[in-house]
Design an enzyme around this catalytic site. Structure first.
Site, PDB file in Angstrom:
ATOM      1  N   ASN A 106       0.840  -1.196   0.000  1.00 18.01           N
ATOM      2  CA  ASN A 106       0.000   0.000   0.000  1.00 18.01           C
ATOM      3  C   ASN A 106       0.877   1.248   0.000  1.00 18.01           C
ATOM      4  O   ASN A 106       1.864   1.320   0.739  1.00 18.01           O
ATOM      5  CB  ASN A 106      -0.863   0.006   1.279  1.00 18.01           C
ATOM      6  CG  ASN A 106      -1.769   1.213   1.376  1.00 18.01           C
ATOM      7  OD1 ASN A 106      -2.317   1.687   0.378  1.00 18.01           O
ATOM      8  ND2 ASN A 106      -1.924   1.741   2.582  1.00 18.01           N
ATOM      9  N   HIS A 108       1.155   5.255   0.825  1.00 19.94           N
ATOM     10  CA  HIS A 108       0.474   6.146   1.775  1.00 19.94           C
ATOM     11  C   HIS A 108       1.158   7.517   1.779  1.00 19.94           C
ATOM     12  O   HIS A 108       2.387   7.601   1.840  1.00 19.94           O
ATOM     13  CB  HIS A 108       0.513   5.530   3.177  1.00 19.94           C
ATOM     14  CG  HIS A 108      -0.250   6.348   4.175  1.00 19.94           C
ATOM     15  ND1 HIS A 108      -1.624   6.342   4.239  1.00 19.94           N
ATOM     16  CD2 HIS A 108       0.173   7.219   5.122  1.00 19.94           C
ATOM     17  CE1 HIS A 108      -2.014   7.177   5.197  1.00 19.94           C
ATOM     18  NE2 HIS A 108      -0.944   7.726   5.740  1.00 19.94           N
ATOM     19  N   SER A 135       5.181   6.863   2.184  1.00 17.42           N
ATOM     20  CA  SER A 135       5.577   5.534   2.655  1.00 17.42           C
ATOM     21  C   SER A 135       4.981   4.454   1.770  1.00 17.42           C
ATOM     22  O   SER A 135       3.891   4.616   1.213  1.00 17.42           O
ATOM     23  CB  SER A 135       5.067   5.286   4.084  1.00 17.42           C
ATOM     24  OG  SER A 135       5.520   6.277   4.976  1.00 17.42           O
ATOM     25  N   ASP A 144      -2.563   0.862   8.358  1.00 21.43           N
ATOM     26  CA  ASP A 144      -1.304   1.443   7.881  1.00 21.43           C
ATOM     27  C   ASP A 144      -0.129   1.195   8.833  1.00 21.43           C
ATOM     28  O   ASP A 144       0.806   1.990   8.894  1.00 21.43           O
ATOM     29  CB  ASP A 144      -1.471   2.961   7.632  1.00 21.43           C
ATOM     30  CG  ASP A 144      -2.453   3.244   6.513  1.00 21.43           C
ATOM     31  OD1 ASP A 144      -2.515   2.444   5.565  1.00 21.43           O
ATOM     32  OD2 ASP A 144      -3.167   4.259   6.582  1.00 21.43           O
TER      33      ASP A 144
HETATM   34  C1  GAR Z   1      -2.181   8.546  -3.018  1.00 24.41           C
HETATM   35  O1  GAR Z   1      -1.543   9.664  -2.458  1.00 24.41           O
HETATM   36  C2  GAR Z   1      -2.208   7.406  -2.034  1.00 24.41           C
HETATM   37  O2  GAR Z   1      -1.098   7.352  -1.215  1.00 24.41           O
HETATM   38  C3  GAR Z   1      -3.421   7.752  -1.224  1.00 24.41           C
HETATM   39  O3  GAR Z   1      -4.349   8.119  -2.196  1.00 24.41           O
HETATM   40  C4  GAR Z   1      -3.669   8.807  -3.239  1.00 24.41           C
HETATM   41  C5  GAR Z   1      -4.153   8.269  -4.570  1.00 24.41           C
HETATM   42  O4  GAR Z   1      -3.823   9.139  -5.586  1.00 24.41           O
HETATM   43  N1  GAR Z   1      -3.838   6.648  -0.434  1.00 24.41           N
HETATM   44  C6  GAR Z   1      -4.226   6.775   0.839  1.00 24.41           C
HETATM   45  O5  GAR Z   1      -4.341   7.840   1.395  1.00 24.41           O
HETATM   46  C7  GAR Z   1      -4.563   5.471   1.526  1.00 24.41           C
HETATM   47  N2  GAR Z   1      -4.740   5.675   2.919  1.00 24.41           N
HETATM   48  P1  GAR Z   1      -4.049   8.767  -7.121  1.00 24.41           P
HETATM   49  O6  GAR Z   1      -5.468   8.179  -7.243  1.00 24.41           O
HETATM   50  O7  GAR Z   1      -3.915  10.060  -7.835  1.00 24.41           O
HETATM   51  O8  GAR Z   1      -2.993   7.773  -7.509  1.00 24.41           O
END
Ligand code: GAR
Length: 196
Positions: A106, A108, A135, A144
């Site tokens: 995942n 984050h 991360s 997480d």
């Molecule tokens: C990313 O920043 C990812 O780390 C986050 O969602 C975004 C997706 O962006 N995920 C979380 O926060 C999970 N807890 P994207 O759809 O533009 O790739």
């Protein structure tokens, strides 16, 4: 060739960077399917890059476990070596962890264990810290809290908004994710060892 299934909820901009990297014939991994828990904008990348997509809508199931059972079936169809949660904004139930982890990772937008959960960027801003990070972790049954594969610090700048900060974090997430995929494919990173 490492087979990847990538699960998303949003725009899939991090997924896009992985798809672009894997256009290179030398790249040792291919996204074999893109899955989502909703009608995510990023599913359009499937058509653009000629990759099959599937949706397991969270709201169509009575509970998280039932959703997870269908997600497992859909992901397994593609026989992935690695499942990447790239902006999947759902906690996966234990059966999903059992099915795929430690080959379940995942990305984050914070320097874990700081600011876990759905609002990593917003929570860092609200806390007034002067640095946050990105991360990449192995997914386990915590929120997480799984083993950290890679992470990097990113400064919070005066005047940063959630969006400006997230825009600076995402390129780092992309780099960490692509490097980890390379390292796993080249046997420089052993997720089983890391998660032991
Ligand atoms: C990313 O920043 C990812 O780390 C986050 O969602 C975004 C997706 O962006 N995920 C979380 O926060 C999970 N807890 P994207 O759809 O533009 O790739």
């Amino acid at each position: 060739m490492l087979k990847l299934v990538v699960l998303i909820s949003g725009t899939g901009s991090n997924l896009r960077s992985l798809l672009e990297a894997s256009r290179d014939a030398e790249f040792p991994a291919r996204v074999v399917a893109i899955g989502a828990d909703r009608d995510a904008d990023g599913l359009a990348l499937g058509e653009e890059f000629g990759i099959p997509t599937f949706t397991v809508p969270f709201t169509a199931f009575p509970d998280r476990d039932a959703w997870g059972a269908e997600l497992i079936d859909q992901v397994r169809l593609w026989e992935p070596d690695l499942v990447i949660l790239s902006g999947l904004m759902r906690l996966v139930p234990p059966a999903v962890v059992d099915a795929f982890s430690p080959a379940l990772i995942n990305t984050h937008p914070a320097y874990l264990p700081e600011f876990p959960g759905a609002h990593g960027v917003r929570d860092a801003l609200a806390a007034g810290v002067d640095q946050t990070g990105a991360s990449l972790i192995v997914v386990d049954n915590s929120v997480d809290g799984g083993p950290i594969i890679a992470q990097e610090r990113i400064p919070v700048l005066p005047g940063d908004t959630e969006s400006s900060l997230h825009d600076r974090i995402k390129p780092v997430e992309r780099r960490l994710m692509i490097q980890a995929v390379l390292d796993i494919a080249n046997s420089h990173l052993d997720l089983k060892e890391l998660a032991r």
